[in-house]
Structures are given as C-alpha cells and as structure tokens.
Scaffold this motif. Structure first.
Motif, PDB file in Angstrom:
ATOM      1  N   LYS A  94      31.009 -44.781  22.423  1.00 17.60           N
ATOM      2  CA  LYS A  94      31.514 -46.160  22.327  1.00 17.60           C
ATOM      3  C   LYS A  94      32.647 -46.288  21.309  1.00 17.60           C
ATOM      4  CE  LYS A  94      28.847 -48.705  25.061  1.00 17.60           C
ATOM      5  NZ  LYS A  94      28.080 -49.810  24.496  1.00 17.60           N
ATOM      6  N   MET A  95      32.911 -45.222  20.598  1.00 17.25           N
ATOM      7  CA  MET A  95      33.966 -45.225  19.578  1.00 17.25           C
ATOM      8  C   MET A  95      35.301 -44.942  20.261  1.00 17.25           C
ATOM      9  SD  MET A  95      33.742 -43.063  16.083  1.00 17.25           S
ATOM     10  CE  MET A  95      35.035 -43.093  14.853  1.00 17.25           C
ATOM     11  N   PRO A  96      36.233 -45.921  20.305  1.00 16.46           N
ATOM     12  CA  PRO A  96      37.475 -45.773  21.094  1.00 16.46           C
ATOM     13  C   PRO A  96      38.246 -44.493  20.816  1.00 16.46           C
ATOM     14  CG  PRO A  96      37.262 -48.023  20.285  1.00 16.46           C
ATOM     15  CD  PRO A  96      36.160 -47.240  19.630  1.00 16.46           C
ATOM     16  N   SER A  97      38.276 -44.055  19.550  1.00 16.38           N
ATOM     17  CA  SER A  97      39.078 -42.880  19.213  1.00 16.38           C
ATOM     18  C   SER A  97      38.430 -41.574  19.700  1.00 16.38           C
ATOM     19  CB  SER A  97      39.308 -42.813  17.703  1.00 16.38           C
ATOM     20  OG  SER A  97      38.068 -42.873  17.014  1.00 16.38           O
ATOM     21  N   ILE A  98      37.102 -41.576  19.831  1.00 20.76           N
ATOM     22  CA  ILE A  98      36.377 -40.373  20.262  1.00 20.76           C
ATOM     23  C   ILE A  98      36.095 -40.394  21.763  1.00 20.76           C
ATOM     24  CG2 ILE A  98      34.196 -39.104  20.003  1.00 20.76           C
ATOM     25  CD1 ILE A  98      35.930 -38.734  17.638  1.00 20.76           C
ATOM     26  N   GLN A  99      36.071 -41.570  22.334  1.00 21.43           N
ATOM     27  CA  GLN A  99      35.687 -41.718  23.741  1.00 21.43           C
ATOM     28  C   GLN A  99      36.446 -40.798  24.696  1.00 21.43           C
ATOM     29  OE1 GLN A  99      36.441 -45.380  26.361  1.00 21.43           O
ATOM     30  NE2 GLN A  99      34.360 -45.770  25.580  1.00 21.43           N
ATOM     31  N   PRO A 100      37.788 -40.620  24.543  1.00 23.34           N
ATOM     32  CA  PRO A 100      38.500 -39.715  25.474  1.00 23.34           C
ATOM     33  C   PRO A 100      37.944 -38.294  25.487  1.00 23.34           C
ATOM     34  CG  PRO A 100      40.058 -41.055  24.227  1.00 23.34           C
ATOM     35  CD  PRO A 100      38.720 -41.285  23.613  1.00 23.34           C
ATOM     36  N   VAL A 101      37.462 -37.819  24.312  1.00 29.16           N
ATOM     37  CA  VAL A 101      36.899 -36.467  24.250  1.00 29.16           C
ATOM     38  C   VAL A 101      35.600 -36.393  25.053  1.00 29.16           C
ATOM     39  CG1 VAL A 101      35.963 -34.681  22.731  1.00 29.16           C
ATOM     40  CG2 VAL A 101      37.943 -36.040  22.002  1.00 29.16           C
ATOM     41  N   VAL A 102      34.745 -37.395  24.859  1.00 23.49           N
ATOM     42  CA  VAL A 102      33.472 -37.432  25.581  1.00 23.49           C
ATOM     43  C   VAL A 102      33.728 -37.485  27.084  1.00 23.49           C
ATOM     44  CG1 VAL A 102      31.262 -38.624  25.841  1.00 23.49           C
ATOM     45  CG2 VAL A 102      32.437 -38.653  23.624  1.00 23.49           C
ATOM     46  N   VAL A 152      25.866 -44.063  31.444  1.00 15.43           N
ATOM     47  CA  VAL A 152      27.234 -44.436  31.833  1.00 15.43           C
ATOM     48  C   VAL A 152      27.197 -45.521  32.902  1.00 15.43           C
ATOM     49  CG1 VAL A 152      29.356 -43.631  32.934  1.00 15.43           C
ATOM     50  CG2 VAL A 152      28.236 -42.210  31.220  1.00 15.43           C
ATOM     51  N   MET A 153      26.326 -45.349  33.894  1.00 14.38           N
ATOM     52  CA  MET A 153      26.236 -46.307  34.992  1.00 14.38           C
ATOM     53  C   MET A 153      25.777 -47.683  34.492  1.00 14.38           C
ATOM     54  SD  MET A 153      24.136 -45.941  38.571  1.00 14.38           S
ATOM     55  CE  MET A 153      22.521 -46.061  37.803  1.00 14.38           C
ATOM     56  N   ALA A 154      24.889 -47.691  33.502  1.00 14.44           N
ATOM     57  CA  ALA A 154      24.333 -48.956  32.999  1.00 14.44           C
ATOM     58  C   ALA A 154      25.326 -49.738  32.150  1.00 14.44           C
ATOM     59  CB  ALA A 154      23.063 -48.678  32.198  1.00 14.44           C
ATOM     60  N   ASP A 155      26.327 -49.053  31.630  1.00 11.06           N
ATOM     61  CA  ASP A 155      27.316 -49.713  30.767  1.00 11.06           C
ATOM     62  C   ASP A 155      28.615 -49.931  31.554  1.00 11.06           C
ATOM     63  OD1 ASP A 155      29.539 -50.011  28.817  1.00 11.06           O
ATOM     64  OD2 ASP A 155      27.951 -49.675  27.333  1.00 11.06           O
ATOM     65  N   GLU A 179      31.557 -50.991  30.786  1.00 13.52           N
ATOM     66  CA  GLU A 179      32.796 -50.499  30.167  1.00 13.52           C
ATOM     67  C   GLU A 179      32.916 -48.987  30.299  1.00 13.52           C
ATOM     68  OE1 GLU A 179      35.334 -52.262  28.973  1.00 13.52           O
ATOM     69  OE2 GLU A 179      34.232 -54.001  29.739  1.00 13.52           O
ATOM     70  N   LEU A 180      31.815 -48.290  30.063  1.00 15.82           N
ATOM     71  CA  LEU A 180      31.848 -46.825  30.194  1.00 15.82           C
ATOM     72  C   LEU A 180      32.086 -46.413  31.646  1.00 15.82           C
ATOM     73  CD1 LEU A 180      28.945 -45.611  27.868  1.00 15.82           C
ATOM     74  CD2 LEU A 180      31.399 -45.597  27.413  1.00 15.82           C
ATOM     75  N   TYR A 181      31.407 -47.100  32.566  1.00 16.55           N
ATOM     76  CA  TYR A 181      31.569 -46.785  33.986  1.00 16.55           C
ATOM     77  C   TYR A 181      33.020 -46.974  34.421  1.00 16.55           C
ATOM     78  CZ  TYR A 181      31.207 -47.251  39.052  1.00 16.55           C
ATOM     79  OH  TYR A 181      31.397 -47.115  40.403  1.00 16.55           O
ATOM     80  N   LYS A 182      33.628 -48.006  33.875  1.00 11.80           N
ATOM     81  CA  LYS A 182      35.009 -48.327  34.269  1.00 11.80           C
ATOM     82  C   LYS A 182      35.983 -47.244  33.836  1.00 11.80           C
ATOM     83  CE  LYS A 182      38.395 -52.101  33.929  1.00 11.80           C
ATOM     84  NZ  LYS A 182      38.680 -53.429  33.324  1.00 11.80           N
ATOM     85  N   VAL A 183      35.770 -46.674  32.646  1.00 15.56           N
ATOM     86  CA  VAL A 183      36.752 -45.717  32.110  1.00 15.56           C
ATOM     87  C   VAL A 183      36.431 -44.263  32.449  1.00 15.56           C
ATOM     88  CG1 VAL A 183      37.381 -47.228  30.192  1.00 15.56           C
ATOM     89  CG2 VAL A 183      35.564 -45.549  29.865  1.00 15.56           C
ATOM     90  N   CYS A 184      35.234 -43.988  32.970  1.00 14.62           N
ATOM     91  CA  CYS A 184      34.917 -42.581  33.246  1.00 14.62           C
ATOM     92  C   CYS A 184      35.719 -42.069  34.445  1.00 14.62           C
ATOM     93  CB  CYS A 184      33.418 -42.385  33.454  1.00 14.62           C
ATOM     94  SG  CYS A 184      32.773 -43.011  35.007  1.00 14.62           S
TER      95      CYS A 184
END
Length: 558
Positions: free
Chosen positions: A104-112, A130-133, A135-140
């Motif tokens: 959920k940390m914007p700066s680390i999220q691209p690495v994950v 990821v599916m439950a969130d 925002e995460l689902y949208k960017v994966c």
C-alpha cells in the motif's frame, strides 16, 4: 502511507513521534534516529556534510537514491524471472513475502507489482488480498489479473462486457456510416486490419496464453449470440482466434479444433474468394469431424455465420454460377458450388444449432440446387438476351419488351428458403454493381417479402445503398425512384427504424439527383408528424439544398 514498515522491523513516523515525546534531548534523538534508519554505508556519513554545503536537502538526496535503487531492483526482478535458474520463482516468492506488507506504500508498490507480474502462480492468499482491494486490483498487471479471472468468471465477465458492447457499437456505426461507397464499405477492411481494432487487441491481451480465459470468452460470445442473434459476435469469435494465431499463441491455437479451418477461411476472406484448392481444404476439415466430437460443428457454424465469411461464400457462389453459365453447365454438376452451398447452409443454421444443442449439419434443400439456381440463371439469361438484342440492327430486333416479372419459383424461394434468399440478395447487389437498371427494377420489388425479412437487414441495406450510388443519375427518373423507395424501402420503413435510417442515408447522398416533386413526397412520407429532431433537421437540409445546387450536405449520420 507507511503502513507495513513495523512488520519488517523498520521504524516509521509513529516511532519517531514516540521517541521525541519521551526524550530529554530532541536533537540527539533525531541524530540517533537518522543514524539507525539512514543508508548504512560508513563512508557516506563523511560525505553528507558536502551536500549540506551545496544546499541539497537530505530528503532530496535520499529520494534520488531510493528511486535509483527501486529501478535497479525492478530490473533485477525481471532478469531473475527471465533467467534459467531452477529456483528463480522461489527467489521471487521470497522477495514477495518480504515486500508485500508494503504494497500500500506508493513508493514501494511498483516493486511488489513487478514481483507479482513475473510469478506464474501467485500464492492464493496474495491473490485474494489483491482482488479484495479495489485500488490494488486496479493497478496490478494483466498477468496477475489473469490468475484472478480464471477462478472468478463473474469478475472476468464484468471486465469483458464493456468491450463486447463497444465492439457491437463500432460494427453498427460502420453499417450506418454516412459515407456511401461501393469501394469503401463494411467489408472493405482486410482481416488483418480488423484484428488491429482496439477491442480485439484488448481481449487478446487479457487472454494471453490462458486457455481457461479463452474458453470463457467463447462462452460469453455463444451466450450473447443466442440471446441477441447478433452475427457480429460470430465475427469477433473468428477475429479473436486469428489474433491469437498472429501472435503465435500455440497454447490456445493448438487446442482450438476450429483453428486450421478458421485460418484457411481467413485466407479466403482476404481474397474475397474461395478457390478450388482452399475449398478442398475446408471440405477436409468438415468431413474430418469425428463421431463424438460433433460439438465442434457449433463453433464451425458460428465462424461461418460471420458476415465476412458469408460475404465471401456468396460472392464465390455468384462467380461460380457465372462460370457455369459460360460453360452451359448445371449447378448440381459443380462440386465446388455444392461445397460453398454446404458451408453457407451451415453458417446460416448456426443459431438454430447452438440453441437446440443438436450438433448436426443442416441438410441442404436439394431443390435450391435443382430449381432455384436454374431459375436464377434463367433471369440472368433473360437479361443477357435483352442486352444482346439491343446491339442488333433495328430490323433484326424482336418486339418483345424487357421482362418485368420474375418466375414464381424465384420469388417463392426468396420467401421460404434462407440460403436461396441470401444468394438472391447478393445477385441483386451483383446487378446493381453492373449498373443494370432494367434488371434492378425487375428484382427490387421481389425483396419486399423475403425469408425472415433478410432484405431489410442492416448489412444488405448498407451494401445496397452503396451500390445504388453507381446508378445515381437514374434517380432523376420518377419510375426508378418509385421502384427503389415505393416498391422496396418504403414497404417496411414505418415498422423498422433501421430501414428508415438507411432510406435517409441514400437520400442524404443522392437528394440532388431526385426530382423536386418526388423529393417533397419522400420527405413527407419519411418525416413523422409533430416530431422535431433529427428527421426534421434532415428535411430542412434537403430544402436548403434545392435552392443551392453546389451545396455540400453535412455529414449528419454517423
């Protein structure tokens, strides 16, 4: 913003706040916090004061280092995934466990997200998170979404549905385009060009190499085709398979039993003709359907129901009939013609087959071959005879006028047989392409009553209106206008909105050729009373055009 750091044993803003709250010497506490949580490189400590002398904030320095390290790490993840190390995915899973708390940390999220993208099988627990969130689902990445979709058909359907709707809207927009032309019509784009469309490319990307997702899309298309009878879903079924073929996705192409048939048919569509060699290949595929695998016929019929396939088949039939006529041969004596009719019949029966779940080739009515086609060829002969007679010296001409009626069998088959009707409609287009006014005036009234109102379908009307532009000068004759409008189009415009729109398309293009008196009658007929809107504006444009001969009408239809 810094959620997840404590789980990894890294201090965050809350820890600093607590330290400053409980300390007696804040400056020393801050120095200590920086030492413990800064970049652990002994030689760096002596260099940092130089940055201070240059007025470079520590935040800016640390951020630039962080950004650089993040890019290097992401590149390293991709390199590991693409390598041949047997334990490469184990390493990525280990990295995922360490980094996922910071997703959920914007700066680390691209690495994950990069790690997730390169794992062929993401741990189920992580997928569910990821599916439950939203925002995460949208960017994966789509690679991760595929793993989610394959076990969540409803979610995948929600993603695909807007694309399928967009595809149908685009096809219908093309059919109602205000650009009337025989050279640039609905069937002009090549198969390869059509496969570069936004929807096909997006669906291809969403499916990737996942057979399960491909099967889901095919099921969506079958269901929608059954529900709506819209043949554009059949086009998409073929385009999607050939798009995967273009990308050499063997994981899917090798398991789709329709692949080689569709590939061969695609080559025919590109040439707008089925030659003898390809006809035999296609026949081999149809004859090769084994007992117990008859369900394949359902998909083959959908592929043949594609308007682009149907267009190619009927154009080939018309060309074949012309050759038979020149050879004084009968339709039933041509194996190629019989195969074309077999495939046309299979395509025309696609909806019935899928609806009934009876996967058996529909039997072609032999009377179509033995009675309808000879009757249609007799109409061709009538026309040819009249044309030749007109070239004779006046003393050798017969006094017989051009026939105005059609054989009863011809009209009856147009009304009662789907395959015969399709061929009859394309014969009308063939006549219009030849600019044969007499034959067209003879044939058009017969189209007022056809099998399942096929003559009032959008694809035929789109083609007919384009072909009629070749006879634009004939619209100066009230007799010709009467045949086109009163004898055909206006017989159903009040009950069919699409016919109304196609009538307006041709009027918009050819209004300047039509007699003013007839145009006035047409406008009154086509404009519903007490209704202000598109049609009223259209009538106003036509009235303006009558007073300005060089006026170029606006493109009102899209």
């Amino acid at each position: 913003m810094f959620a997840g750091l404590p789980e990894l044993g890294i201090s965050n803003g809350e820890d600093l706040k607590e330290t400053l709250t409980n300390c007696t010497e804040p400056l020393k506490a801050i120095d200590q916090f920086q030492m413990e949580n800064g970049i652990l490189l002994p030689t760096l400590q002596s260099a940092l004061p130089f940055l201070d002398l240059h007025g470079t904030p520590r935040l800016e320095f640390h951020q630039s280092v962080f950004d650089e390290l993040r890019e290097k790490l992401m590149e390293r993840v991709a390199t590991i995934a693409e390598g041949k190390d047997e334990d490469r995915y184990g390493k990525l899973e280990e990295l995922l466990e360490k980094s996922f708390p910071l997703v959920k940390m914007p700066s680390i999220q691209p690495v994950v997200m990069q790690v997730l993208k390169h794992l062929p099988k993401v741990p189920e627990k992580k997928l569910k998170m990821v599916m439950a969130d939203k925002e995460l689902y949208k960017v994966c990445a789509v690679e991760v979404k595929r793993q989610i979709w394959q076990d969540n058909q409803a979610l995948f359907g929600d993603e695909v549905s807007p694309l399928l709707k967009q595809y149908i809207v685009e096809k219908e927009a093309a059919l109602f385009s205000s650009d009337l032309s025989i050279l640039h019509n609905f069937f002009s784009p090549s198969p390869k060009t059509r496969r570069q469309g936004e929807v096909v490319l997006k669906l291809t990307q969403m499916i990737g190499k996942n057979v399960k997702l491909y099967d889901m899309v095919l099921q969506f298309l079958r269901t929608l085709f059954l529900r709506t009878r819209n043949v554009h879903y059949c086009t998409l079924r073929a385009e999607l398979l050939m798009s995967l073929h273009d990308l050499d996705i063997s994981e899917i192409c090798s398991v789709d039993p329709c692949h080689k048939f569709t590939w061969c048919l695609d080559a025919c569509i590109r040439e707008k003709f089925v030659d003898g060699k390809r006809a035999r290949e296609l026949q081999g595929f149809l004859d090769g359907v084994k007992k117990g695998q008859e369900q394949v016929l359902g998909d083959l019929s959908m592929i043949l129901c594609d308007p682009f396939a149907c267009n190619t088949l009927v154009l080939s039939i018309i060309r074949n009939l012309q050759e038979l006529l020149s050879q004084d041969a009968l339709p039933r004596d041509s194996p190629d013609l019989m195969l074309l009719l077999r495939m046309l019949s299979l395509g025309q029966g696609a909806w019935d087959m899928i609806d009934s779940q009876v996967f058996k080739e529909p039997r072609l009515d032999l009377e179509v071959v033995t009675r309808f086609l000879p009757t249609m060829m007799s109409v061709v002969v009538d026309d040819h005879t009249f044309t030749v007679e007109q070239k004779l010296p006046s003393e050798e001409k017969s006094s017989l006028p051009y026939p105005t009626t059609l054989p009863d069998a011809f009209s009856r088959y147009l009304q009662e047989n789907r395959v015969a009707c399709e061929m009859g409609l394309y014969y009308v287009l063939h006549i219009a392409k030849l600019r044969n006014k007499n034959a067209l005036q003879r044939l058009l009234p017969a189209l007022a009553e056809t099998y399942n109102d096929m003559a009032f379908g959008d694809i035929f009307l789109h083609l007919l209106t384009g072909h009629l532009t070749l006879l634009s000068d004939e619209f100066g004759s009230e007799d010709f206008c009467s045949v086109v409008f009163d004898g055909f189009l206006l017989t159903s415009f009040s009950s069919k909105e699409n016919v109304h729109r196609h009538a307006l398309r041709i009027m918009l293009h050819l209004h300047h050729k039509v007699l003013p008196s007839y145009m006035e009658t047409l406008m009154k007929t086509l404009e519903p009373p007490k209704q202000v809107g598109f049609i009223s504006i259209f009538s106003l444009c036509l009235e303006m055009s009558q007073s300005c001969s060089d006026w170029d009408p606006p493109l009102l239809l899209s």
